[in-house]
Design an enzyme around this catalytic site. Structure first.
Site, PDB file in Angstrom:
ATOM      1  N   ASP A  91      -4.324  -9.916  -8.026  1.00 25.28           N
ATOM      2  CA  ASP A  91      -4.896  -8.991  -6.963  1.00 25.28           C
ATOM      3  C   ASP A  91      -3.796  -8.264  -6.492  1.00 25.28           C
ATOM      4  O   ASP A  91      -2.518  -8.656  -6.299  1.00 25.28           O
ATOM      5  CB  ASP A  91      -5.207 -10.190  -5.871  1.00 25.28           C
ATOM      6  N   CYS A 114      -5.265   0.160  -4.017  1.00 23.34           N
ATOM      7  CA  CYS A 114      -5.608  -0.848  -4.874  1.00 23.34           C
ATOM      8  C   CYS A 114      -6.163  -0.639  -6.237  1.00 23.34           C
ATOM      9  O   CYS A 114      -6.051  -1.267  -7.337  1.00 23.34           O
ATOM     10  CB  CYS A 114      -6.566  -2.118  -4.081  1.00 23.34           C
ATOM     11  N   HIS A 154      -3.320  -6.582  -3.849  1.00 16.32           N
ATOM     12  CA  HIS A 154      -3.537  -6.404  -2.217  1.00 16.32           C
ATOM     13  C   HIS A 154      -1.967  -7.081  -1.526  1.00 16.32           C
ATOM     14  O   HIS A 154      -2.089  -6.709  -0.308  1.00 16.32           O
ATOM     15  CB  HIS A 154      -4.701  -7.056  -1.438  1.00 16.32           C
TER      16      HIS A 154
END
EC number: 3.4.22.-
Length: 458
Positions: free
Chosen positions: A345, A111, A347
């Site tokens: 994000d 990430c 993820h």
């Protein structure tokens, strides 16, 4: 036969890990983000006001962001288009195997590399297209709220699992092609912009040939003792990005460089030297520079005294965002409203996209909806990024940021400083020519220290 069986087990294990990560994070992606109409929204130096217009008007449900008090107006669509136009780089699966490992996905460990890629991508967008550029098809992509991302994950995993059993690859969804997109444009400038848009994304493709792809970043990370599957912190990623840009051989990338601050200090003469170092004797133009500053905003927790400074940084037109996050999760911070940070994000695990084909799909490289997080939840370890087109831009930026640092320090030491002259260990910023030793010994020591001080990212 035994090796083949092991490979199949590894592949299935990878699919389960990807599905688990998607199930874990998809509820965050599909929830609406609420914005207040009473406060401005800042996104990488651009300000938007969601003013009251008509009580009967409501923000469309497919927009991914909702304004409080049931109002829409002002610059809501402009904000959405601007946000969606930023490059979104997430976990991927089923990409070519990373050399020296059995990994074909970065789910669960990549990430911070992805948030670093997003920051660099924004710097390249500024460099080639400018801050005013937006993707014409930004408002046409499928939104995460149009279907539950959780149910989509299950369907995707099931289809992928069945395809793996039958030896077939997953079917592709309809996409916006380059030919269809360019056909909409009326002038050469718009066509050029779309070509550069695709080119920038292609440089981050998940293949060994992409200059800023995961495979290349991991190779540079190996020189600092990192390997695929390890945890990477914001400071380590900053140095890896610098090496990647220095080693890039694409002609379009010879006019840009990266400088990483040393011990929270930017040495002005070192930056100017990097900008003035021309690749060819007949090219007298300054290089653009992306300045990366690894900092800590407190001890174990983020010090709220730094909130106004972070907001000030994200308000600057030459800010390219912040590599940061909250404990155990890395985010790319790009703006704020009140005391909440706006982020993308990484993820969500998506399928590998082959960016070498002419009409590769663009939709999965653009985030359909913004997310917000309280500044108090931010992990103190982060890397701040700025873009300066030439030496004059750098001098102006350093003066403006210095004033901001002095104002925000309030008798405390500033987060970082700009200092006239060169650094004492100038070799730290020079390009090493030995391919087997891209990082100097001093760099390796610094990177080792950074990697032990920073939080673990899952």
């Amino acid at each position: 036969m035994e090796a083949t069986g092991t490979d199949e087990v590894d592949k299935l294990k990878t699919k389960f890990i990807s599905a688990w990560n998607n199930m874990k994070y998809s509820w965050v992606l599909k929830t609406k983000t609420y914005f207040s109409r009473n406060s401005p929204v800042l996104l990488l130096g651009k300000c938007y006001h969601f003013k009251y217009e008509d009580e009967d008007k409501m923000l469309p449900a497919t927009s991914g962001c909702t304004i409080e008090d049931h109002v829409i107006a002002g610059n809501v669509e402009e904000f959405r288009k601007d946000f969606i136009s930023r490059i979104w780089l997430t976990y991927r699966e089923e990409f070519p195997q990373i050399e020296g490992s059995a990994l074909t996905t970065d789910c669960g460990w990549g990430c911070t590399l992805r948030t670093g890629q997003m920051l660099l991508a924004q710097g390249l967008i500024l460099h080639f297209l400018g801050r005013a550029w937006t993707w014409p098809d930004a408002l046409n992509i499928e939104n995460s709220d149009s279907e539950s991302w959780t149910s989509h994950t299950v369907k995707k995993f099931t289809a992928s699992f069945e395809a793996s059993l039958s030896g077939e690859r997953e079917l592709k969804t309809p996409t916006i092609s380059l030919k269809e997109t360019i056909g909409k444009y009326s002038d050469d400038h718009e066509i050029r912009n779309e070509i550069y848009h695709r080119k920038v994304i292609s440089w981050f493709g998940d293949s060994p040939l992409a200059p800023f792809g995961l495979h290349q970043l991991i190779e540079y990370g190996k020189k600092s003792g990192k390997k695929a599957g390890d945890w990477y912190g914001p400071a380590v990623v900053a140095h890896i990005l610098r090496k990647a840009v220095e080693e890039a051989r694409h002609p379009d990338l010879q006019g840009i460089t990266i400088y990483v601050a040393q011990d929270c200090t930017v040495y002005n003469s070192d930056v100017i030297d990097k900008q003035s170092a021309s690749m060819t004797s007949d090219n007298a133009d300054d290089k653009a520079v992306i300045i990366l500053v690894p900092v800590r905003l407190g001890g174990e927790r983020t010090n709220t005294d730094y909130l106004e400074f972070v907001k000030g940084i994200l308000s600057l037109e030459y800010c390219v965002g912040i590599i940061g996050g909250k404990p155990k999760q890395s985010y790319y911070f790009a703006g704020f409203q009140d005391d909440s940070l706006i982020y993308m994000d990484p993820h969500y695990c998506q399928s590998f996209v082959d960016v070498s084909i002419k009409d590769f799909p663009l939709e999965t490289f653009h985030c359909p909806s913004p997310k917000k997080m309280s500044f108090r939840k931010m992990d103190p370890s982060c890397t701040i990024g700025f873009y300066c087109r030439n030496v004059q831009d750098f001098e102006r930026a350093s003066e403006e940021i210095t004033k901001m640092l002095q104002f925000s320090s309030k008798e405390k030491y500033p987060l970082f400083t700009f200092v006239n002259g060169h650094s004492r260990d100038y070799d730290f910023t020079s390009t090493t020519t030995n391919e087997e030793d891209l990082f100097s010994e001093d760099e390796k020591k610094r990177l080792k220290r950074f990697s032990t001080e920073e939080f673990v990212l899952l």
